[in-house]
Design an enzyme around this catalytic site. Structure first.
Site, short mmCIF file in Angstrom:
data_model
loop_
_atom_site.label_atom_id
_atom_site.label_comp_id
_atom_site.label_asym_id
_atom_site.label_seq_id
_atom_site.Cartn_x
_atom_site.Cartn_y
_atom_site.Cartn_z
N HIS A 39 0.84 -1.20 0.00
CA HIS A 39 0.00 0.00 0.00
C HIS A 39 0.87 1.25 0.00
CE1 HIS A 39 -2.27 -3.33 1.73
NE2 HIS A 39 -3.38 -2.71 1.40
N HIS A 79 -1.85 -1.13 7.15
CA HIS A 79 -1.53 -1.37 5.74
C HIS A 79 -0.42 -0.44 5.26
CE1 HIS A 79 -4.71 1.73 5.72
NE2 HIS A 79 -4.10 2.20 4.65
N ASP A 168 -8.71 7.08 7.64
CA ASP A 168 -10.18 7.13 7.48
C ASP A 168 -10.81 5.81 7.91
OD1 ASP A 168 -10.31 9.75 6.24
OD2 ASP A 168 -9.47 8.83 4.44
N GLY A 169 -10.17 4.72 7.50
CA GLY A 169 -10.71 3.40 7.85
C GLY A 169 -10.77 3.22 9.36
N ASN A 198 -7.27 11.75 4.19
CA ASN A 198 -6.95 11.92 2.76
C ASN A 198 -8.16 11.67 1.87
OD1 ASN A 198 -7.19 9.12 2.57
ND2 ASN A 198 -4.98 8.76 2.58
N HIS A 274 -3.95 3.31 -3.26
CA HIS A 274 -4.13 2.77 -1.91
C HIS A 274 -3.46 1.40 -1.72
CE1 HIS A 274 -6.03 1.13 1.67
NE2 HIS A 274 -6.31 0.08 0.93
N ARG A 369 -18.26 -18.21 38.68
CA ARG A 369 -17.98 -16.76 38.61
C ARG A 369 -17.71 -16.22 40.01
NH1 ARG A 369 -23.67 -13.40 38.45
NH2 ARG A 369 -24.94 -15.07 39.26
N SER A 396 -22.29 -8.73 37.69
CA SER A 396 -22.60 -10.05 37.14
C SER A 396 -21.33 -10.87 36.91
CB SER A 396 -23.32 -9.91 35.79
OG SER A 396 -24.57 -9.32 35.97
N GLU A 423 -17.56 -3.45 24.67
CA GLU A 423 -16.76 -4.69 24.64
C GLU A 423 -15.65 -4.60 23.60
OE1 GLU A 423 -20.08 -4.60 24.32
OE2 GLU A 423 -20.80 -5.42 26.22
N PHE A 448 -21.18 -12.19 24.61
CA PHE A 448 -20.71 -10.94 24.02
C PHE A 448 -19.21 -10.97 23.70
CE2 PHE A 448 -24.40 -9.19 26.65
CZ PHE A 448 -25.30 -9.39 25.61
N HIS A 472 -21.50 -16.50 32.64
CA HIS A 472 -22.78 -16.86 32.05
C HIS A 472 -22.49 -17.68 30.79
CE1 HIS A 472 -23.58 -13.65 34.82
NE2 HIS A 472 -24.88 -13.77 34.68
N HIS A 484 -28.83 -14.09 25.04
CA HIS A 484 -27.84 -14.01 26.11
C HIS A 484 -27.23 -15.37 26.44
CE1 HIS A 484 -29.34 -10.02 26.41
NE2 HIS A 484 -28.70 -9.75 27.52
C1 LIG Z 1 -11.25 -4.25 9.99
C2 LIG Z 1 -10.73 -4.08 8.60
N1 LIG Z 1 -11.59 -4.05 7.58
C3 LIG Z 1 -11.15 -3.96 6.31
C4 LIG Z 1 -9.82 -3.89 6.05
C5 LIG Z 1 -9.32 -3.87 4.64
N2 LIG Z 1 -8.75 -2.55 4.34
C6 LIG Z 1 -7.45 -2.30 4.41
S1 LIG Z 1 -7.08 -0.73 4.08
C7 LIG Z 1 -8.70 -0.36 3.77
C8 LIG Z 1 -9.12 1.00 3.35
C9 LIG Z 1 -8.67 1.96 4.30
O1 LIG Z 1 -8.73 3.24 3.81
P1 LIG Z 1 -7.97 4.32 4.64
O2 LIG Z 1 -8.06 3.93 6.05
O3 LIG Z 1 -8.51 5.64 4.26
O4 LIG Z 1 -6.48 4.15 4.20
P2 LIG Z 1 -5.78 4.87 2.98
O5 LIG Z 1 -6.64 4.59 1.77
O6 LIG Z 1 -5.71 6.29 3.31
O7 LIG Z 1 -4.46 4.20 2.88
C10 LIG Z 1 -9.50 -1.47 3.95
C11 LIG Z 1 -10.96 -1.47 3.78
C12 LIG Z 1 -8.94 -3.90 7.15
N3 LIG Z 1 -7.64 -3.86 7.01
N4 LIG Z 1 -9.43 -3.98 8.40
#
Ligand SMILES: Cc1ncc(C[n+]2csc(CCOP(=O)(O)OP(=O)(O)O)c2C)c(N)n1
Length: 684
Positions: A39, A79, A168-169, A198, A274, A369, A396, A423, A448, A472, A484
């Site tokens: 990436h 990434h 963003d993710g 970005n 990306h 517990r 609990s 959680e 959970f 539980h 539950h």
């Molecule tokens: C929980 C999770 N869901 C999906 C992914 C797959 N994934 C990796 S990077 C990405 C997009 C992320 O975009 P952003 O966070 O904006 O990174 P950028 O494009 O700026 O590198 C996704 C969906 C992941 N790594 N983790």
């Protein structure tokens, strides 16, 4: 590539900076291109931020990545791993260029996503978006706790900051909401997140699915929010971080506006930057934009290498200064020093388990517990860095450390963690605490645990000794009904490599289970505990609960070769025991095996396993109020399982149990069926 340093100094003051930034960018681009995977976009956009952090802000010693008082950085956007590897290499960590050239190859110290314990300078494993930032909250909690516990007046030996670079993710993931809300509530001013805004994610522009007003959102969590309009403006990045450092009341979010794939003529600001290499031609065009020799690979201009390499001398001095502070402190505080050393080396204090109770036989018994609560507290008294709590189910889960205050904003010495109904956040935060040296536990209902699964899986990958108190643990929850009542959770936790799932049968097994959890250095432990009372077995009559250490043990045997083996776990061991008695009355010899932990049993020698489950005895029944899938492993094709193959139901626990066949009669019937099958008389 040669740069005239004099020219640099006299011309643009930032030329050397620019050279360093572009070195980070091109190293990342080249490694990804060579691996033909990775990436590049985020490292290209974020290189200036990484540069400012490691060059001007962070206190670290590349030669000792484990220095206790180092600042922590979590790359939550895992990434973008090459960003981290590039800067770690350039600042002198033991991460040679040859490792970067093997990015994403088997055995490389530069795996696809950052992995804890593989790469010096990597503080936690990231990749599943959102987890890293939750870890950073756990790390910030730990710093505050350590500071409250160990700093003495002006003798401050703990004063590190925790940074996270997120994307963003990360921001879209639910766990970011939970962990940020708690960080704001706790006023963790030692926590700084740098958010790479970005506007692009994997599928395209973030506008496809994301229009949060992040600033308002974080202000709503009581964070300090700052904005940097242009990631390439090093002064602004630095100024924002310094402002964040001087904040004393709130964690800080710095929203950094950047461009994914910065400098790539055709991929700048596009999702094409990306998640795939730029491509040979685009790499050349991009290098041209940076003023870089187009064909040079893994080029580190001497000036950039020398400049960033100064981190080694700087780090050595920082650590040496801290060491003298620490020595002076240690002289004055010998008792605290013992604790400090224990935390830093992972060594448990002498006598940590001396108060663990032995529970007297009691037919009525207590819920595991409840036993867990007593045992945990007996340990907490002698293990000052056992810290934990529950996701709003303390009464609990029975997870309260008695006589201890809560870890609260401004009062950080408490050992009782209050996660709120969060959680997911709790899971990620526990990992951050465990990665920082404290012994952490967290509780919720077993059902959970699914909410926490992403974090649990990472604890297992990282081999962190987190303890999960999941109470539980079966349909015996009763009245709350199927939502539950866990059915598949216990078995599904067993599926995760490195996890130790322990489902103790009574109070004394619970004591051993807790001890194992605390002794563990490399395994997370799940304690599956009952809501309902279970008998405390008479250990003068039956085998010692210490047998739990081997995962499974012969609990109650018969003379000679058994006709059938009944395997019970947790609350169902009592059914196996009653069935043994009934079968005996009919002249059938049944051995009862208690099997609280599959994983530990699997670690035993073949001889031991054979001694517990002799292959000659093929008539077997496993009794566990959970999914039967998987029990074939121990009962074989001629064996039977009394399990729960469907969701439960709402009703008083004893009625629910009976309704779904968790009765002595049913266990006896299954035992007879299995015996018949082995004799060739019954249906498999
Ligand atoms: C929980 C999770 N869901 C999906 C992914 C797959 N994934 C990796 S990077 C990405 C997009 C992320 O975009 P952003 O966070 O904006 O990174 P950028 O494009 O700026 O590198 C996704 C969906 C992941 N790594 N983790």
């Amino acid at each position: 590539m040669s740069v005239n340093v004099e020219q640099l100094e006299s011309a643009k003051a930032s030329a050397l900076d620019q050279l360093c930034v572009n070195t980070i960018r091109t190293l990342s681009i080249d490694a990804i291109q060579k691996a033909n995977s990775g990436h590049p976009g985020a490292p290209m956009g974020l290189a200036p931020v990484a540069y400012v952090l490691w060059d001007r802000i962070l206190r670290y010693n590349p030669v000792n990545p484990h220095w206790a008082n180092r600042d922590r950085v979590v790359l939550s956007a895992g990434h973008a791993s090459m960003l981290l590897y590039s800067i770690l290499h350039l600042t002198g960590y033991d991460l040679p260029l040859s490792e970067i050239e093997k990015f994403r190859q088997l055995g490389s110290k530069c795996p696809g996503h950052p992995e804890y314990n593989i790469t010096p300078g990597v503080e936690t494993t990231t990749g599943p978006l959102g987890q890293g930032i939750a870890n950073s909250v756990g790390m910030a909690i730990t710093e505050r706790w350590l500071a409250a516990h160990f700093n003495q007046g002006d003798d401050k030996i703990v004063d590190y900051s925790v940074y996270s670079i997120c994307s963003d993710g990360d921001m879209m993931e639910g766990i970011s909401h939970e962990s940020a809300a708690l960080a704001g509530h706790l006023k963790l001013s030692n926590l700084i997140w740098l958010y790479d805004s970005n506007h692009v994610s994997l599928d395209g522009p973030t506008t496809l699915a994301y229009s949060d007003d992040v600033e308002s959102r974080f202000k709503g969590y009581h964070w300090n929010v700052l904005t940097v309009e242009d990631a390439n403006d090093l002064q602004s990045v630095e100024a924002a971080i310094r402002a964040a450092q001087s904040e004393t009341e709130r964690p800080t979010l710095i929203i950094v506006h950047s461009h994914i794939g910065y400098g790539s003529p055709n991929k700048h600001d596009k999702s094409a930057a990306h998640g795939e290499p730029l491509g040979v031609e685009e790499v050349k065009l991009t290098k041209r934009f940076y003023g870089w020799p187009e064909d040079a690979q893994f080029l580190i201009p001497k000036e950039a290498g020398d400049h960033l390499g100064q981190a080694v001398a700087r780090g050595k001095k920082l650590e040496a200064d801290w060491n003298s502070r620490h020595q002076a402190w240690a002289k004055k505080s010998p008792e605290l020093t013992k604790e400090w050393d224990g935390i830093m080396t992972g060594k448990l204090p002498e006598g940590w388990d001396k108060d663990v109770p032995t529970f007297p036989a009691d037919a009525k018994g207590i819920a595991t517990r409840e036993a867990g609560y007593k045992v945990m507290n007996s340990i907490a008294r002698n293990l000052p860095w056992l810290i934990g709590g529950s996701a709003d189910l303390e009464s609990s889960n029975k997870t309260k450390i008695d006589g201890e205050t809560s870890f609260e904003a401004g009062s950080y010495a408490g050992r009782v963690l209050r996660f709120g109904v969060r959680e997911m956040g709790m899971g990620g935060i526990l990992n951050g605490i465990a990665a920082s040296g404290l012994r952490a536990f967290g509780g919720t209902f077993m059902v959970f645990s699914d909410y926490m699964r992403g974090a649990i899986r990472l604890a297992c990958i990282m081999e962190l000794p987190v303890t999960y108190v999941f109470t539980h643990d079966s349909i015996a929850v009763g009245e709350d009904g199927p939502t539950h009542e866990p059915v598949e959770q216990v078995m599904s936790l067993r599926l995760i490599p490195h996890m130790r799932v322990i489902r103790p049968a009574d109070a004394n097994e619970t004591a051993v289970a807790w001890k194992l959890a605390v002794e563990s250095k490399q395994h997370p432990t799940t304690l599956a505990l009952t809501r309902q009372a279970v008998p405390t077995f008479d250990r003068t009559k039956y085998a010692s609960a210490e047998g739990l250490r081997k995962g499974a043990y012969v609990f109650s045997d018969v003379a000679g070769t058994p006709d059938v083996i009944l395997i019970g776990t947790g609350s169902e061991l009592q059914l196996a025991m009653e069935a043994q008695e009934k079968l005996a009355a009919e002249g059938v010899k049944a051995r009862v095996v208690s099997m609280p932990c599959w994983d530990l049993f699997e670690e035993q020698s073949a001889e031991y396993k054979e001694s517990v489950l002799p292959s000659a005895v093929r008539a077997r029944v496993a009794v566990e109020a959970g999914t039967p899938i998987g029990w074939e492993r121990y009962v074989g094709l001629e064996g039977k399982v009394v399990g729960q193959n469907q969701f439960g139901a709402s009703g008083p626990a004893k009625d629910v149990f009976k309704y779904f066949g968790f009765t002595v009669e049913n266990v006896v019937a299954h035992a007879k069926e299995s015996i018949a099958v082995v004799k060739g008389l019954g249906k498999k």
